[in-house]
Design a protein around this motif. Structure first.
Motif, PDB file in Angstrom:
ATOM      1  N   ALA A  14      24.030  73.710  67.469  1.00  0.00           N
ATOM      2  CA  ALA A  14      22.896  73.339  66.602  1.00  0.00           C
ATOM      3  C   ALA A  14      23.339  73.471  65.146  1.00  0.00           C
ATOM      4  N   TYR A  15      22.597  72.814  64.265  1.00  0.00           N
ATOM      5  CA  TYR A  15      22.889  72.934  62.834  1.00  0.00           C
ATOM      6  C   TYR A  15      22.493  74.329  62.337  1.00  0.00           C
ATOM      7  N   SER A  54      20.853  68.212  53.136  1.00  0.00           N
ATOM      8  CA  SER A  54      21.566  67.482  54.185  1.00  0.00           C
ATOM      9  C   SER A  54      22.600  68.378  54.855  1.00  0.00           C
ATOM     10  N   VAL A  55      22.919  68.020  56.084  1.00  0.00           N
ATOM     11  CA  VAL A  55      23.964  68.703  56.852  1.00  0.00           C
ATOM     12  C   VAL A  55      24.844  67.627  57.456  1.00  0.00           C
ATOM     13  N   SER A  56      26.142  67.789  57.304  1.00  0.00           N
ATOM     14  CA  SER A  56      27.074  66.868  57.954  1.00  0.00           C
ATOM     15  C   SER A  56      28.108  67.680  58.723  1.00  0.00           C
ATOM     16  N   ARG A  57      28.505  67.139  59.827  1.00  0.00           N
ATOM     17  CA  ARG A  57      29.404  67.847  60.736  1.00  0.00           C
ATOM     18  C   ARG A  57      30.837  67.392  60.519  1.00  0.00           C
ATOM     19  N   ARG A  58      31.751  68.361  60.489  1.00  0.00           N
ATOM     20  CA  ARG A  58      33.190  68.101  60.353  1.00  0.00           C
ATOM     21  C   ARG A  58      33.929  68.855  61.459  1.00  0.00           C
ATOM     22  N   ARG A  59      35.193  68.562  61.576  1.00  0.00           N
ATOM     23  CA  ARG A  59      36.026  69.278  62.555  1.00  0.00           C
ATOM     24  C   ARG A  59      36.288  70.708  62.074  1.00  0.00           C
ATOM     25  N   PRO A  60      36.536  71.619  63.019  1.00  0.00           N
ATOM     26  CA  PRO A  60      36.867  72.990  62.622  1.00  0.00           C
ATOM     27  C   PRO A  60      38.039  72.985  61.636  1.00  0.00           C
ATOM     28  N   GLY A  61      37.993  73.901  60.688  1.00  0.00           N
ATOM     29  CA  GLY A  61      39.065  73.992  59.697  1.00  0.00           C
ATOM     30  C   GLY A  61      38.747  73.276  58.394  1.00  0.00           C
ATOM     31  N   TYR A  62      37.716  72.443  58.386  1.00  0.00           N
ATOM     32  CA  TYR A  62      37.298  71.770  57.151  1.00  0.00           C
ATOM     33  C   TYR A  62      36.742  72.850  56.237  1.00  0.00           C
TER      34      TYR A  62
END
Length: 166
Positions: A14-15, A54-62
């Motif tokens: 979840a966010y 806003s919320v945006s999803r990135r790959r782990p390590g970003y």
């Protein structure tokens, strides 16, 4: 046969939870492609100050430095942009990157845009929380101070893990 996937879950967390304290009189609005927005009381003929969440999803390590570079590129691309202060800030125990720009919007005229971003690391992702405040930079206008106070109130916590079966 494919298995069913669920959001939220361990694979699709979840966010983060975002808590903000808007000034008196500000209202909540649903806006496209954002979690929501907080809006100052509208005044006929004037731009309505706001903070878009806003919320945006990135790959782990970003990381924070990655989104900071992206914010700077975007703000620098605004019409007649003048980039103001930039610095890392700690708000309620979380590191943020904060940047302010002044620019000329084709319809609204001169605007100030205040952007604050943080990265919430989760096991399966890195979530970027962005608070973007906009207002007219007029003498005697308290809108920018109100935007600063909304950002200063930000409490961001990672989403709780998926429910554990007993």
């Amino acid at each position: 046969m494919t298995s069913q996937q669920v959001f939220p879950s361990e694979a699709f967390p979840a966010y983060p939870t975002i808590k903000l304290n808007p000034p008196a009189g500000w209202t909540q609005q649903v806006v496209p492609e954002a979690v929501g927005a907080l809006m100052a009381p509208a005044t006929e003929g004037n731009y309505t100050a706001n903070v878009v969440i806003s919320v945006s999803r990135r790959r782990p390590g970003y990381g924070l430095q990655d989104i900071a570079a992206s914010v700077d590129r975007f703000l620098d691309s605004l019409p007649e942009a003048v980039l103001l202060g930039t610095e890392p800030v700690t708000i309620n125990g979380r590191d943020w990157y904060v940047r302010e720009a002044r620019y000329t919007h084709p319809q609204a005229g001169p605007l100030a845009q205040f952007t604050a971003v943080t990265v919430v690391d989760q096991e399966a992702s890195a979530d970027v929380v962005q608070l973007t405040g906009s207002c007219q930079p007029l003498e005697g206008n308290n809108d920018l101070k109100a935007i600063y106070s909304v950002v200063a109130s930000a409490e961001i916590t990672p989403a709780p893990g998926p429910a554990q079966s007993v």
